[in-house]
Design a protein around this motif. Sequence first.
Motif, PDB file in Angstrom:
ATOM      1  N   UNK A  89       0.931  -1.133  -0.118  1.00 48.99           N
ATOM      2  CA  UNK A  89       0.040  -0.092   0.074  1.00 48.99           C
ATOM      3  C   UNK A  89       0.965   1.076  -0.018  1.00 48.99           C
ATOM      4  N   UNK A  90       0.416   2.233  -0.487  1.00 47.66           N
ATOM      5  CA  UNK A  90       1.097   3.636  -0.346  1.00 47.66           C
ATOM      6  C   UNK A  90       2.701   3.520  -0.898  1.00 47.66           C
ATOM      7  N   UNK A  91       2.804   3.511  -2.351  1.00 46.21           N
ATOM      8  CA  UNK A  91       4.053   3.593  -2.884  1.00 46.21           C
ATOM      9  C   UNK A  91       4.920   4.628  -2.450  1.00 46.21           C
ATOM     10  N   UNK A  92       4.228   5.853  -2.296  1.00 45.27           N
ATOM     11  CA  UNK A  92       5.155   6.882  -1.837  1.00 45.27           C
ATOM     12  C   UNK A  92       6.000   6.777  -0.547  1.00 45.27           C
ATOM     13  N   UNK A  93       5.173   5.716   0.354  1.00 49.85           N
ATOM     14  CA  UNK A  93       5.858   5.191   1.459  1.00 49.85           C
ATOM     15  C   UNK A  93       6.623   4.005   1.292  1.00 49.85           C
ATOM     16  N   UNK A  94       6.372   3.087   0.511  1.00 51.48           N
ATOM     17  CA  UNK A  94       7.104   1.603   0.313  1.00 51.48           C
ATOM     18  C   UNK A  94       8.419   1.902  -0.720  1.00 51.48           C
TER      19      UNK A  94
END
Length: 324
Positions: A89-94
Amino acid sequence: MSLLSVRNLHKTYGSGARALPAVRGVSLDVAAGETLALVGESGCGKSSTARIVVGLAQPTSGSVSLAGEDLHARVHDREVRRRAQMVFQHPDQSLNPHFTVARTVAEPARLLVGGRDIEDRVVEALRTVGLGPEYRARRPRELSGGQQQRVAIARALICDPELVVLDEPTASLDQSVRSRVVALLERVQQERQVGYLFISHDLTTVRRIAHRVAVMYLGRIVEVAPTEELFENPQHPYTRALLAAAPVPDPRRRKRVVPLRGETPSASDLPTGCSFQSRCPLVHDRCRTTQPQLEPLAPDHAAECFAVASRPEHLGVVGSDGRP
Ligand code: SF4
């Protein structure tokens, strides 16, 4: 033989009075080329199940096998790990903000595959997700949300996995980007016959992409069915409430459902019997003493509810024409 076979999976965090059972006896299968969606409220155990399936967390008990190989007995085997990948979830975080796209996508291939053709693999993985080689030098902040998620999918695909677990892969995307990412996932599945375990709150996307849907409530699968069967003919009271709360394209087709009451019990203090009893409009004495089990209702359709198994017409659901 199933590609993915999960049997009687349990995961409890903590112990003693602080024990928190997140997954309670989950069994499921995913075939090659199939998408099984896992749906349910936040905290129902979907993400814990997903992390165990790809070897990122250990189960308390139960088994996970991939094409017949026991995943957790061989969790350090690079070849077994290669075969099951995850999109978070959330590519900006992963995605690591300091890594270029090339380094991000190459990382699992360096760890799990090796070889001298990793640069070629990166270009091919990016091409598969619709990104040209010019993206290799960019960093996540230079990408849109949709491009970031394509990079995350390329990172999962570079090892040529047989199973991809997608944890809310479209949650942070707007409608048009979401549709393109789903089309990408469908195309990749058709080309490679990869199996997907697709975790989502987004029932519209689930209905589009999934072949079957499993509904989770407080760590248990309470209903599983082929997608259209589940959306058109849901049986468990929780599934009916979940679907009734979702938007429908044609409001005349919305089914009237006996509303839920009460509150979700704490996972650390579950009642004896059915976990849904405090919210269920159909609760009766047996539900308070005995845990229901998944019972087959039709081919590939099963639900964990005494009322459904015995008297489905008593679910209190009628169509827009007033008939059950
Ligand atoms: S077993 Fe009983 S409490 Fe549980 S969902 Fe069915 S009717 Fe409701």
